[in-house]
Design an enzyme around this catalytic site. Structure first.
Site, short mmCIF file in Angstrom:
data_model
loop_
_atom_site.label_atom_id
_atom_site.label_comp_id
_atom_site.label_asym_id
_atom_site.label_seq_id
_atom_site.Cartn_x
_atom_site.Cartn_y
_atom_site.Cartn_z
N CYS A 154 2.52 3.02 -3.37
CA CYS A 154 1.32 4.03 -3.01
C CYS A 154 0.37 4.07 -4.02
O CYS A 154 0.47 4.49 -5.18
CB CYS A 154 2.01 5.33 -2.81
SG CYS A 154 0.78 6.48 -2.27
N CYS A 210 -6.04 5.62 1.50
CA CYS A 210 -4.93 4.90 1.24
C CYS A 210 -5.55 3.82 0.00
O CYS A 210 -6.32 3.24 0.29
CB CYS A 210 -4.32 4.30 2.24
SG CYS A 210 -2.97 2.89 1.98
#
Length: 270
Positions: free
Chosen positions: A199, A74
């Site tokens: 993101c 991530c």
């Protein structure tokens, strides 16, 4: 027993962070993490991270998706855990840490609220019809689009993520509109199973895909706007490989508190 948690966000991508260097946590199962990430019945977050010790690095990042399951890399979470490490006094201006996709270098502002995170090098971008498909630490699908602000990202992203090609392993679905001076990106994230405000691995995938699409070469700086704010991707591209890839943007502490947790185990063992 109660332990401390911290809530961080990077361009609206938000995370629960727990210092796991001392007093290991016992039996963190998927349902427990899912409950903590729930925005009505828990703290609320796109994911949960443990900062753990590693003898070869400043620290190690263990990441869980909002559905409770261990996740792939991530990017915004990586930037937030760097800010968290600075808050804890583990690092100062630079760091080398370990994540699920390997080592990462990062540098952080003196104020601790802006992080430049080096991502993995990329030498392969595939296509699926008009879309680009690549892995920037997490798998991504990138599709160009017009009038993205009014586009139904949830329904269309969900359909692609769950089609016959991607349903088993899952994929993050990014829609991009080239605005000339910047890229506007919206993302449906697997593991969250919804659109998120940002993101990090996704905007990285978009910037690289668009550079290949436009046949750009050399050192490239790509401003990106997401629902949660502004990010920047910088990289070098020689027509075959993307290197020196950096995801740059804000990382800020939102609040902290305590939550009950059992101890004397390892996170992720259920």
């Amino acid at each position: 027993m109660n332990i401390n948690f911290f809530k961080y966000q990077g361009a609206g991508n938000d995370f629960i962070l727990i210092d796991h260097r001392t007093g290991p946590i016992k039996d963190i199962d998927y349902e427990r993490v899912k409950q903590l990430c729930d925005r009505r019945f828990g703290i609320g977050a796109d994911g949960l991270m443990f900062l753990t010790s590693n003898p070869d690095y400043d620290f190690e990042m263990l990441y869980f998706n909002a559905d409770g399951r261990p996740g792939s890399m991530c990017g915004n979470g990586g930037r937030c855990i760097v800010a968290f490490a600075k808050h804890l006094g583990i690092i100062d201006k630079e760091t080398n840490f370990l994540a699920v996709d390997g080592p990462h270098y990062a540098k952080i502002s003196a104020e601790g609220n802006w992080v430049d995170l080096q991502m993995i090098d990329i030498d392969t971008i595939n296509t699926d019809g008009d879309a680009y498909v690549l892995n920037t630490g997490s798998p991504h699908y990138v599709l160009q689009m017009q009038n993205l602000a009014s586009y139904d990202v949830y329904q269309n992203g969900k359909a692609i993520r769950n089609n016959d090609t991607y349903k088993k392993e899952g994929i993050n679905v990014n829609f991009v509109e080239d605005k000339g001076d910047y890229l506007f990106v919206r993302t449906f994230e697997r593991g969250v199973e919804d659109e998120t405000y940002a993101c990090g691995t996704g905007v990285t995938a978009v910037a690289l895909s668009m550079a290949q699409h436009k046949h750009q070469n050399g050192h490239i700086e790509t401003p990106v706007k997401v629902l949660g704010g502004d990010l920047r991707i910088s990289f070098d591209y020689n027509g075959e490989q993307f290197s020196n890839v950096f995801l740059c943007g804000p990382a800020e502490k939102v609040f902290e508190g305590t939550i009950p947790f059992p101890q004397d185990g390892q996170p992720g063992q259920s």
